[in-house]
Design an enzyme around this catalytic site. Structure first.
Site, PDB file in Angstrom:
ATOM      1  N   TRP A 101      -6.498   6.213  -0.844  1.00 60.52           N
ATOM      2  CA  TRP A 101      -7.867   6.803   0.153  1.00 60.52           C
ATOM      3  C   TRP A 101      -7.025   7.126   1.717  1.00 60.52           C
ATOM      4  CZ3 TRP A 101     -11.018   6.398  -3.825  1.00 60.52           C
ATOM      5  CH2 TRP A 101     -11.243   4.921  -3.947  1.00 60.52           C
ATOM      6  N   ASP A 172     -10.515   2.860   8.966  1.00 62.09           N
ATOM      7  CA  ASP A 172     -11.161   3.156   7.811  1.00 62.09           C
ATOM      8  C   ASP A 172     -10.801   1.281   6.796  1.00 62.09           C
ATOM      9  OD1 ASP A 172     -12.363   2.914   5.231  1.00 62.09           O
ATOM     10  OD2 ASP A 172     -11.006   4.610   4.743  1.00 62.09           O
ATOM     11  N   LYS A 196     -17.559  -4.282  -0.661  1.00 63.99           N
ATOM     12  CA  LYS A 196     -16.669  -4.939  -0.639  1.00 63.99           C
ATOM     13  C   LYS A 196     -16.103  -6.348  -0.389  1.00 63.99           C
ATOM     14  CE  LYS A 196     -14.024  -0.957  -2.010  1.00 63.99           C
ATOM     15  NZ  LYS A 196     -13.310  -0.486  -3.331  1.00 63.99           N
TER      16      LYS A 196
END
Length: 360
Positions: A101, A172, A196
């Site tokens: 990511w 992030d 999540k």
């Protein structure tokens, strides 16, 4: 219906009480006689949900009055380009590369300016994150420092917030937000996909400093301007109403547990139990350096890819779902987010022992 044990890395398990609240709200939101999915986002009924979610996040993340909470769409992946689109503007930024990511975020940022990458663990298959300060001094005129706090694919996690030495810090936090106490006031911008620890897919939480918005590009489409979203309380267009509701309920659940310190202790205990089972034998092995191990995504392997595949089938036959590793790396991966239960972890630990006895 008998619920199975879900180890998916996202969308991930949510507490059953939160799911029941959401189920009821779909039919009747807060006793209004109106279902959540049919409620206008402009109504006072829904606005109370949105403001409650923002207030709870402000408390849990320890934000200050200069920081605005937004609920946007496009997932964290959209923030890969929205952050540099708003704040890079032909300048330079520093990114720490610790997995899939962060690598994707770097590629998007390079469309908008110069990106320095003083640390990458790519050559060791992203098996660790940097030690504090390992990236060295940031170049002059750096617009911001960006890092990815938890790496779902490889199973690594920072156990600290990087010191950006006064440079705006962007995080992030998609896969470990609200899994432990955090001083959110240290950030200029936070973004986190909800699927999540926060709620369902389809909504991303963004926290941005109002004072930093003065430096944002005003010549980009209005829907993509953070300033416009702040000015309109995330309602430039119709927001993801269901996702925002679940975030509010998830935050309420965290508060009811006793707050992030209690949640963190439970997460640490669950992870310690599973890592302990993996480390207790030569049959199973972890895939990252112990000092960088994630509490949210535990990656491990058996002696061979064939045994990995057999174990995943075996686990599914016993009611343990979502253990297959990311398609790019293989192996196994256990999602250990806030909603994960101790019973599920115990079942997995028991299964590891049973499988080793018959295949070791």
């Amino acid at each position: 219906m008998t619920r199975i044990f879900n180890f998916s890395s996202g969308p991930a398990i949510l507490p059953e009480s939160v799911l029941i609240e959401a189920q009821q709200a779909i039919w009747d939101l807060n006793g209004s006689g109106l279902g959540l999915l049919e409620c206008s986002h402009r109504s006072s009924l829904f606005e109370s949900v949105l403001y409650s979610a923002a207030d709870r996040l402000t408390r849990l993340l320890q934000l200050d009055s200069d920081q605005a909470v937004l609920f946007l769409q496009g997932g964290a992946s959209a923030q890969f380009f929205l952050v540099p689109m708003n704040f890079l503007r032909g300048g330079r930024a520093t990114y720490l590369d610790t997995g899939v990511w962060s690598t994707k975020a770097i590629a998007e940022a390079r469309r908008f300016g110069t990106v320095d990458v003083p640390f990458s663990s790519a050559q060791s298959q992203f098996d660790h994150v940097p030690k504090p300060g390992e990236w060295g001094d940031l170049p002059a005129q750096t617009a911001y420092l960006h890092y990815t706090s938890n790496n779902t694919v490889y199973g690594t996690q920072y156990d600290y917030i990087p010191d950006s030495k006064g440079v705006p810090l962007v995080g992030d936090l998609s896969s470990d937000i609200l899994s432990k106490p955090i001083d959110g006031s240290r950030f200029h911008l936070i973004y986190a996909g909800a699927q999540k620890n926060l709620g369902p897919s389809g909504v991303v939480v963004v926290v941005v400093r109002r004072s930093w918005l003065d430096k944002a590009d005003k010549n980009i489409p209005s829907l993509l301007q953070y300033q416009n979203q702040v000015d309109n309380d995330s309602m430039v267009n119709t927001p993801p109403t269901f996702g925002i509701y679940v975030i509010d309920r998830m935050c309420a659940w965290i508060e009811a547990q006793g707050g992030l310190s209690v949640v963190a202790a439970k997460n640490q205990a669950k992870a310690a139990k599973l890592y302990g089972a993996i480390d207790a034998t030569d049959f199973w092995r972890g895939t990252v350096q112990p000092s960088s191990r994630s509490l949210m995504n535990i990656c491990f392997r058996s002696p061979s890819p064939n045994l990995d595949a057999e174990f995943i089938r075996f686990a599914e036959s016993r009611g343990l779902s979502g253990l297959k590793g990311h398609r790019s790396v293989g192996g196994m991966r256990a999602g250990m987010y806030n909603g994960q239960t101790e019973a599920a972890v115990d079942a997995l630990v028991s299964l590891l022992s049973e499988f080793e006895k018959t295949h070791g």
